[in-house]
Design a protein around this motif. Structure first.
Motif, PDB file in Angstrom:
ATOM      1  N   VAL A 132       9.812  -4.853   7.750  1.00 50.07           N
ATOM      2  CA  VAL A 132       8.612  -4.130   7.306  1.00 50.07           C
ATOM      3  C   VAL A 132       8.918  -3.406   5.985  1.00 50.07           C
ATOM      4  O   VAL A 132       8.155  -3.491   5.015  1.00 50.07           O
ATOM      5  CB  VAL A 132       8.138  -3.123   8.384  1.00 50.07           C
ATOM      6  N   GLN A 136       7.244  -3.936   2.347  1.00 56.25           N
ATOM      7  CA  GLN A 136       6.613  -2.769   1.676  1.00 56.25           C
ATOM      8  C   GLN A 136       7.144  -2.638   0.246  1.00 56.25           C
ATOM      9  O   GLN A 136       6.380  -2.405  -0.697  1.00 56.25           O
ATOM     10  CB  GLN A 136       6.923  -1.479   2.448  1.00 56.25           C
ATOM     11  N   CYS A 139       5.601  -5.289  -1.930  1.00 57.39           N
ATOM     12  CA  CYS A 139       4.193  -4.952  -2.200  1.00 57.39           C
ATOM     13  C   CYS A 139       4.109  -3.845  -3.262  1.00 57.39           C
ATOM     14  O   CYS A 139       3.283  -3.921  -4.176  1.00 57.39           O
ATOM     15  CB  CYS A 139       3.490  -4.477  -0.924  1.00 57.39           C
ATOM     16  N   ARG A 163      -0.404  -8.022  13.214  1.00 56.94           N
ATOM     17  CA  ARG A 163       0.297  -6.789  13.603  1.00 56.94           C
ATOM     18  C   ARG A 163       1.296  -6.385  12.510  1.00 56.94           C
ATOM     19  O   ARG A 163       1.416  -5.214  12.153  1.00 56.94           O
ATOM     20  CB  ARG A 163       1.018  -7.005  14.944  1.00 56.94           C
ATOM     21  N   ILE A 165       1.114  -7.142   9.293  1.00 58.03           N
ATOM     22  CA  ILE A 165       0.338  -6.646   8.134  1.00 58.03           C
ATOM     23  C   ILE A 165      -0.049  -5.176   8.356  1.00 58.03           C
ATOM     24  O   ILE A 165       0.061  -4.349   7.457  1.00 58.03           O
ATOM     25  CB  ILE A 165      -0.913  -7.530   7.905  1.00 58.03           C
ATOM     26  N   ASN A 166      -0.461  -4.881   9.587  1.00 56.58           N
ATOM     27  CA  ASN A 166      -0.841  -3.499   9.898  1.00 56.58           C
ATOM     28  C   ASN A 166       0.360  -2.557   9.809  1.00 56.58           C
ATOM     29  O   ASN A 166       0.244  -1.426   9.332  1.00 56.58           O
ATOM     30  CB  ASN A 166      -1.484  -3.410  11.281  1.00 56.58           C
ATOM     31  N   HIS A 167       1.520  -3.057  10.249  1.00 57.43           N
ATOM     32  CA  HIS A 167       2.719  -2.209  10.180  1.00 57.43           C
ATOM     33  C   HIS A 167       3.169  -1.991   8.732  1.00 57.43           C
ATOM     34  O   HIS A 167       3.624  -0.905   8.376  1.00 57.43           O
ATOM     35  CB  HIS A 167       3.854  -2.824  11.004  1.00 57.43           C
ATOM     36  N   VAL A 168       3.062  -3.013   7.907  1.00 60.86           N
ATOM     37  CA  VAL A 168       3.449  -2.870   6.489  1.00 60.86           C
ATOM     38  C   VAL A 168       2.491  -1.902   5.794  1.00 60.86           C
ATOM     39  O   VAL A 168       2.894  -1.075   4.979  1.00 60.86           O
ATOM     40  CB  VAL A 168       3.497  -4.238   5.771  1.00 60.86           C
ATOM     41  N   ASN A 169       1.190  -2.054   6.131  1.00 61.22           N
ATOM     42  CA  ASN A 169       0.219  -1.046   5.708  1.00 61.22           C
ATOM     43  C   ASN A 169       0.175  -0.834   4.190  1.00 61.22           C
ATOM     44  O   ASN A 169       0.325   0.283   3.695  1.00 61.22           O
ATOM     45  CB  ASN A 169       0.535   0.280   6.444  1.00 61.22           C
ATOM     46  N   ARG A 170       0.011  -1.938   3.479  1.00 59.37           N
ATOM     47  CA  ARG A 170      -0.145  -1.879   2.028  1.00 59.37           C
ATOM     48  C   ARG A 170      -1.409  -2.663   1.661  1.00 59.37           C
ATOM     49  O   ARG A 170      -1.583  -3.788   2.124  1.00 59.37           O
ATOM     50  CB  ARG A 170       1.058  -2.501   1.307  1.00 59.37           C
ATOM     51  N   PRO A 171      -2.280  -2.078   0.821  1.00 61.25           N
ATOM     52  CA  PRO A 171      -3.559  -2.741   0.539  1.00 61.25           C
ATOM     53  C   PRO A 171      -3.413  -4.059  -0.205  1.00 61.25           C
ATOM     54  O   PRO A 171      -4.339  -4.877  -0.201  1.00 61.25           O
ATOM     55  CB  PRO A 171      -4.323  -1.713  -0.311  1.00 61.25           C
ATOM     56  N   TYR A 200      -8.084 -10.597   5.110  1.00 63.23           N
ATOM     57  CA  TYR A 200      -6.854 -10.551   4.313  1.00 63.23           C
ATOM     58  C   TYR A 200      -6.629 -11.806   3.473  1.00 63.23           C
ATOM     59  O   TYR A 200      -5.662 -11.883   2.723  1.00 63.23           O
ATOM     60  CB  TYR A 200      -5.646 -10.358   5.240  1.00 63.23           C
TER      61      TYR A 200
END
Ligand code: MG
Length: 275
Positions: A132, A136, A139, A163, A165-171, A200
């Motif tokens: 993750v 990040q 990104c 899941r 993508i949500n954990h990385v949490n970068r637009p 996405y």
């Protein structure tokens, strides 16, 4: 670029001018570019390739990462060798990814894509937080130039990818959706996966294939419309989710048959786009 403009996956190879001419000869306005050979990634080589791209008037929509030592021979080999998941090559591949991001920025391409490998099914895997963090970092590196990092689909189920993508949490973490890969790796029905990941999706591969019939082996890639994706439903679903990027044909064979299959794919997509 117009929404749903057709494109092809372009292997740069040792003779980029020739490769770009092939795209022009197919009459398509866009292409995604496979990872260029090292000599084109920086310095004079990069400037030279940029000139060739400008002259070709092909719009490059995405640049793909590729790493030495990768093999797609069978599923255990992919697991061991592909992308950023294998730990022994991770650090050098992160550096190479950044070089590709810089290259893409220099040729004004906003999307950089990669197979990062099989994302862990289990987020409790001890390496999961590190993976993750690595994504990040990439990104954030892309974000300073307004670029996106796109994860190619297929090696894991869509739920696992979502899941992550949500954990990385970068637009600026996006998806390059390859419906055939979902089938070839046995990772799940592609249309349902596309609906799940819809928001996405920044790029797609128009590719077809059949499900694996033996454990540890991938399924078989087929010409567009001849496999089990259901290309008509794929295009209809892309319209449903409001996708406006290019339709990039990927046909992973070489020679004259590749050109013939791509031409047939262009015709098929032209007919489906209008429906
Ligand atoms: Mg693909």
């Amino acid at each position: 670029m117009q929404p749903l403009d057709i494109g092809v996956m372009l292997g740069v190879g040792e003779n980029p001018r020739e490769s770009l001419k092939k795209v022009r000869d197919l009459g398509v306005p866009t292409a995604q570019m496979g990872c260029p050979p090292q000599k084109y990634l920086a310095g004079e080589g990069r400037a030279e390739l940029k000139r060739m791209i400008d002259e070709s008037v092909v719009e490059i929509t995405t640049v793909f990462c590729g790493f030495s030592g990768e093999s797609y021979a069978d599923i255990p080999t992919v697991r061991r060798t592909v992308g950023l998941v294998p730990k022994n090559t991770r650090a050098e591949r992160v550096e190479k990814t950044k070089a590709i991001v810089d290259f893409a920025n220099d040729i004004d391409v906003a999307n950089v894509a990669a197979h990062i490998g099989f994302i862990y099914d289990d987020p409790a895997d001890p390496d999961y937080p590190e993976l993750v963090k690595v994504v990040q970092g990439i990104c954030d590196y892309c974000a300073k130039n307004g670029q996106n990092f796109c994860l190619e689909t297929g090696q894991e189920k869509a739920e696992v990818l979502l899941r992550f993508i949500n954990h990385v949490n970068r637009p600026n973490l996006k998806v390059n959706f390859d419906p055939a890969n979902m089938i070839l790796y046995g990772s799940g029905e592609p249309i349902a996966a596309l609906k799940l990941l819809g928001g996405y999706v920044a790029g797609v591969h128009c590719k077809d294939g059949t499900w694996p019939t033996e454990e540890n082996l991938l399924g078989h890639e087929e010409p567009l419309g001849k496999g089990q994706v259901g290309i008509d439903r794929f295009i209809a679903t892309l319209k449903e989710i409001g996708y406006e990027g290019p339709l990039t044909i990927e046909r992973e064979i070489g020679g004259e048959q590749q050109v013939a299959d791509i031409k047939a794919a262009i015709e098929l997509l032209d007919s489906l786009k209008g429906k």
